[in-house]
Design an enzyme around this catalytic site. Sequence first.
Site, short mmCIF file in Angstrom:
data_model
loop_
_atom_site.label_atom_id
_atom_site.label_comp_id
_atom_site.label_asym_id
_atom_site.label_seq_id
_atom_site.Cartn_x
_atom_site.Cartn_y
_atom_site.Cartn_z
N CYS A 1 0.47 1.88 -5.42
CA CYS A 1 -0.53 2.71 -6.10
C CYS A 1 -0.04 4.14 -6.32
O CYS A 1 0.81 4.65 -5.59
CB CYS A 1 -1.84 2.74 -5.30
N ARG B 1 -0.04 2.84 -11.26
CA ARG B 1 0.90 2.10 -10.42
C ARG B 1 2.29 2.69 -10.58
O ARG B 1 2.66 3.16 -11.66
CB ARG B 1 0.94 0.62 -10.81
N HIS C 1 0.83 -1.19 0.00
CA HIS C 1 0.00 0.00 0.00
C HIS C 1 0.88 1.26 0.00
O HIS C 1 1.91 1.31 0.68
CB HIS C 1 -0.90 0.04 1.24
#
Length: 230
Positions: A198, A207, A129
Amino acid sequence: MSVVSVRLVVRTFSELCITVGALIVLFVVYVLYWTGVKADSAANSQISALHHQWARTPAAGAPQHPSPPAPAPYTGGKSFAVMYIPRLGEDWHKPVLEGTGVKDLQKGLGHYASTARLGQPGNFSVAGHRRTYGDPFKDFPELRPGDAVVLTDGTTWFTYRIDNKPFRTLPSDVGVIDPVPAESPFRSPGSYLTLTTCDPEWGSSHRLIAWGHLDSTRPVAQGKPQALAS
């Protein structure tokens, strides 16, 4: 409409706005703070469990050959290594779990199950993340060529070196984790690393990708690699 009715409508609307505002604040607190608390606790538990497991494994302290053997198959949803990236902080270290599902990434970083195992020929690929759940890759854009990415499985230290500034692409670009990604600096088979997260920071429309190559290995019994030496 009477004055009383107007006042009732205004009061009801005001109370609704206050309620909605409170819910928004609670949601923001949950996203910014509570998911991080839960993720940090989960990550620490994963790392503690790994250290306990490695301490009970005789091979963790035994002499080893210069080329470590292929690791055993990983178990889905279970951690198998710890990653260190000095560029992201002196104390930055995260567990790596097998799989990139929602629950996996809430506990640490996730290994793409279809890619190579740690230190082996192919492309060892890991996702994390950017924000929420501990913000593991919050500073991902700071990665630079030459930066060390060090992992250990309890028996061996694996030092990879980043080869590119983070590359921006679409989520549909699954080729970034190919054994030899077409857009990477690599042109022939080898032992590679791919990190993905991300972009933008609070979105997921794109990405960011960083590629690296295996630079060296070192038995845990010989101490930490130079990249982690303080």
